[in-house]
Design an enzyme around this catalytic site. Sequence first.
Site, short mmCIF file in Angstrom:
data_model
loop_
_atom_site.label_atom_id
_atom_site.label_comp_id
_atom_site.label_asym_id
_atom_site.label_seq_id
_atom_site.Cartn_x
_atom_site.Cartn_y
_atom_site.Cartn_z
N SER A 144 1.13 -1.20 -0.08
CA SER A 144 0.26 0.29 0.04
C SER A 144 1.07 1.27 0.22
CB SER A 144 -0.73 0.42 1.52
OG SER A 144 -1.05 1.31 1.57
N TYR A 167 -2.71 5.46 -4.03
CA TYR A 167 -3.43 6.66 -3.62
C TYR A 167 -2.88 7.65 -4.27
CZ TYR A 167 -5.77 3.53 0.09
OH TYR A 167 -6.30 3.09 0.73
N THR A 193 -6.23 2.30 -6.66
CA THR A 193 -7.19 2.41 -5.78
C THR A 193 -8.11 3.56 -6.40
OG1 THR A 193 -6.18 1.23 -4.49
CG2 THR A 193 -8.74 2.15 -3.55
N LYS A 256 -9.22 -0.73 -9.42
CA LYS A 256 -9.26 -1.30 -8.05
C LYS A 256 -10.94 -0.25 -7.43
CE LYS A 256 -7.97 -3.19 -3.04
NZ LYS A 256 -9.19 -1.84 -2.42
N HIS A 280 -13.47 -1.74 -0.90
CA HIS A 280 -13.09 -1.72 0.35
C HIS A 280 -13.08 -2.10 1.67
CE1 HIS A 280 -9.39 1.18 0.09
NE2 HIS A 280 -9.21 1.21 1.27
#
Length: 394
Positions: A144, A167, A193, A256, A280
């Site tokens: 992540s 992100y 995402t 995603k 999520h």
Amino acid sequence: MPLNRRETLGLLASGAALLATRPLLAARESTTVNETPLPPFANLLELETLAAQVIPKPAFDYIARGAGDEQTLRENRSAFSRVFIDQRVLTGKTVQGLDTSILGSRLKSPLVVAAMAAHGLAHASAESGTARGAAAYGTLFGTSTVSTQNLEQVATASNGDKWFQCYLTRDAGFNRELLQRARAAGYKAIVLTADVTVGGNREQDRRNGLSLPTPGNFLDREGHPRAIERAFDSRLGPDSLDFVRQHSGGLPLILKGVTTAADARVALHHGVDAIQVSNHGGRQLDGSPAAFDSLPRVAAEVRGQVPIIFDSGIRRGLDVFKAIAAGADVVAVGRPVLYGLSLGGWQGVQAVLERLDNELRTVMQLAGAATLADIRATPLLNVNASPLQQGIRS
């Protein structure tokens, strides 16, 4: 009220200690920690109770709880109980290998480890421990943007393939840097995402006064927070896909957070290499449908043009079987992996994946499905015995 961007930044970037009595976060320059044996468990549902006994409450609630009234969190589990397998007998088949591939990565089975934030809340080895466990099992690991350790540390923690989950922040320069760093570190794909343009309504975190230290990717070489804009970009659009592709050096691009046919069409039009059906884990928009309920309609739109990854609510091999039968190519496992990590380090992660693997094989044998292709050909029935999978795959 929902978190605004500044509150989101506070959750992701605060340097306050989570608990003064028990430091949970990994030393950023060391991945050598003492491992403890994983306690006995019969299934992954039991792991949540066991993990709650070793992870302090603010950290556990951050991992386990959902947004708002947690309707979507509950639906992610209950949706699997609304469909049934159309069992075949007298097939003369036995289960064959479950190995598969996606975007050039070979996998022991259709199980991968989903990207999740702050593994250091669960175990001192943090993402390095999870990556090691995933590689020991034989699958890939998602790192992540808001990981405890930085992406380079995680990249070197194991020899297994890894995807970088991105992100996009409001700092375009930093976004470009992260994407370039991921390519240089050997990540095999970028997972953009798209369902987190602002933090979800995480009431339990506010009640607990949760504060998360600055993620490793936002620190300088001396371990100090960098002077960059860390708030999420709230204006994600189709051009965001083009931005990621341009600055990642052509790495495969996965979108995603797709739960509708309309978004799947947009993704396909912009040339994504895979789609991840996900809400999520019920952590963002409460009141959205279960991810499993969204999977068939996305699969019907995609029709095999690109691979589909599925996550949200997976706890049993039976869930994995149903997700593949409903149109997924691989299934990403989230929270149970962190529970396994908290209880047994990298070996706990491996054990979680092995348990799902064993359960999936049992379901396949009893359902008359010897291969993943057989699973995809297995109709799913609702309570009225209506096939759900008809027309999903051409």
